[in-house]
Design an enzyme around this catalytic site. Structure first.
Site, short mmCIF file in Angstrom:
data_model
loop_
_atom_site.label_atom_id
_atom_site.label_comp_id
_atom_site.label_asym_id
_atom_site.label_seq_id
_atom_site.Cartn_x
_atom_site.Cartn_y
_atom_site.Cartn_z
N ASP A 19 0.83 -1.21 0.00
CA ASP A 19 0.00 0.00 0.00
C ASP A 19 0.86 1.26 0.00
O ASP A 19 1.98 1.26 0.53
CB ASP A 19 -0.91 -0.02 1.24
CG ASP A 19 -2.09 0.93 1.09
OD1 ASP A 19 -2.36 1.38 -0.04
OD2 ASP A 19 -2.75 1.20 2.12
N ASN A 67 -10.98 -2.45 -5.50
CA ASN A 67 -10.23 -1.42 -6.23
C ASN A 67 -10.91 -1.00 -7.55
O ASN A 67 -10.51 0.01 -8.15
CB ASN A 67 -8.79 -1.87 -6.48
CG ASN A 67 -7.91 -1.85 -5.24
OD1 ASN A 67 -7.00 -2.66 -5.08
ND2 ASN A 67 -8.17 -0.92 -4.32
N SER A 195 -8.04 -4.87 4.92
CA SER A 195 -8.68 -4.58 3.63
C SER A 195 -9.04 -5.85 2.84
O SER A 195 -8.79 -5.93 1.64
CB SER A 195 -7.80 -3.66 2.77
OG SER A 195 -7.54 -2.45 3.45
C1 IPE Z 1 -5.41 -2.73 -0.34
O1 IPE Z 1 -5.09 -1.39 -0.44
C2 IPE Z 1 -5.35 -3.38 -1.69
C3 IPE Z 1 -4.03 -3.52 -2.28
C4 IPE Z 1 -2.89 -3.21 -1.74
C5 IPE Z 1 -4.02 -4.06 -3.61
P1 IPE Z 1 -6.21 -0.26 -0.58
O2 IPE Z 1 -5.50 1.04 -0.64
O3 IPE Z 1 -7.12 -0.58 -1.68
O4 IPE Z 1 -7.01 -0.41 0.80
P2 IPE Z 1 -7.90 0.65 1.59
O5 IPE Z 1 -8.90 1.20 0.61
O6 IPE Z 1 -6.97 1.71 2.09
O7 IPE Z 1 -8.50 -0.13 2.70
C1 IPE Z 2 -1.61 0.22 -3.37
O1 IPE Z 2 -1.37 1.58 -3.40
C2 IPE Z 2 -1.77 -0.38 -4.74
C3 IPE Z 2 -3.16 -0.70 -5.11
C4 IPE Z 2 -4.19 -0.68 -4.30
C5 IPE Z 2 -3.39 -1.10 -6.48
P1 IPE Z 2 -2.56 2.61 -3.39
O2 IPE Z 2 -2.96 2.91 -4.79
O3 IPE Z 2 -3.67 2.15 -2.51
O4 IPE Z 2 -1.86 3.89 -2.75
P2 IPE Z 2 -2.48 4.89 -1.70
O5 IPE Z 2 -2.97 4.08 -0.54
O6 IPE Z 2 -3.60 5.61 -2.39
O7 IPE Z 2 -1.35 5.78 -1.34
MG MG Z 3 -4.11 2.39 -0.57
#
Ligand code: IPE
Ligand code: IPE
Ligand code: MG
Length: 241
Positions: A19, A67, A195
């Site tokens: 993340d 996502n 998550s």
């Molecule tokens: C979890 O991260 C999913 C992945 C790392 C692929 P998210 O950024 O989607 O999770 P939330 O929305 O902060 O819980």
């Molecule tokens: C994790 O990074 C990767 C995916 C969920 C695909 P994020 O895209 O959630 O990055 P932040 O949490 O918005 O910084």
């Molecule tokens: Mg994220």
């Protein structure tokens, strides 16, 4: 990283919630996809560090069933990145002894991506040095829902008796049925939640939450987190002697 980096009592199966890519890019005034590309480059370094650290199984969360709620341009950019990642990395993964598997629901993914995923799984199926599992359109509840549906189907067809349904049976229907449970789940970026990742499989996993954003998560920090795990007592509900 050298062979003597192997960690006493270290985890065999590590799962990472990668993340913070978006925030990493925003901090630099760049589009979120720039962060996703930087994150994908980190994956390679972390995978390469695994053998010397004694990590046999690495499972990474690349895209969750939630996502899809992101903008269409971020989602399509990520799907393109996954296709490119597979095309570009296949040769090195094969040469480096990495066996790749994908977990998650493939039904919603485009046919070209699914074909590349199938090909990479087949190409690397003889490897055994590191088992890399990529969670793509994965959600723990979705996985349990799909597993239950398939199990119910077997019951309806008379192939499985309701008397034989227990936790071992259910685990056989999960996407992860060939994998051991994770010993350690690491989440980067300072968020302390799971998550919807590996809900069933993480029942007794240890967790480490680190503030580092995923594109900054280097093999040295990975090794540091594994050492923290090595210092913990896992009791699994029992009392240690
Ligand atoms: C979890 O991260 C999913 C992945 C790392 C692929 P998210 O950024 O989607 O999770 P939330 O929305 O902060 O819980
Ligand atoms: C994790 O990074 C990767 C995916 C969920 C695909 P994020 O895209 O959630 O990055 P932040 O949490 O918005 O910084
Ligand atoms: Mg994220």
């Amino acid at each position: 990283m050298a062979a003597d980096d192997r960690i006493e009592g270290g985890p065999r199966h590590v799962a990472c919630i990668m993340d913070g890519n978006g925030r990493w890019a925003t901090k630099r005034g760049r589009p979120r996809l720039f962060g996703h590309h930087a994150g994908a480059r980190r994956v390679k370094e972390i995978v390469r560090a695994c053998p010397d650290l004694g990590v046999r199984y690495l499972t990474i969360f690349a895209f969750s069933t939630e996502n899809w709620k992101r903008t269409q341009s971020e989602v399509s950019g990520l799907m393109k990145l996954f296709r490119r990642y597979i095309q570009r990395e296949a040769r090195d993964l094969l040469a480096e002894g990495v066996r790749v598997r994908f977990i998650g629901d493939r039904v919603r993914l485009d046919a070209k991506l699914v074909r590349l995923m199938d090909e990479l799984e087949l190409l690397t199926s003889g490897n055994d040095r590191v088992h890399l599992t990529i969670a793509l359109n994965y959600g723990g509840r979705d996985e349990l829902g799909r597993a239950t549906k398939r199990m119910a189907q077997e019951v309806a067809e008379g192939k499985l008796s309701p008397r034989d349904v227990d936790e071992t049976t259910l685990a056989r229907f999960l996407d992860t049925h060939v994998l051991p449970d994770p010993d350690l789940v690491i989440r980067t970026s300072g968020e302390a939640r799971i998550s919807n990742f590996l809900l069933w499989q993480s029942a007794y996993a240890e967790y480490e939450f680190v503030d580092t954003l995923w594109p900054d998560f280097c093999p040295e920090e990975f090794a540091r987190v594994l050492r923290l795990y090595g210092a913990r007592d896992r009791r699994f509900g029992a009392v240690l002697a």
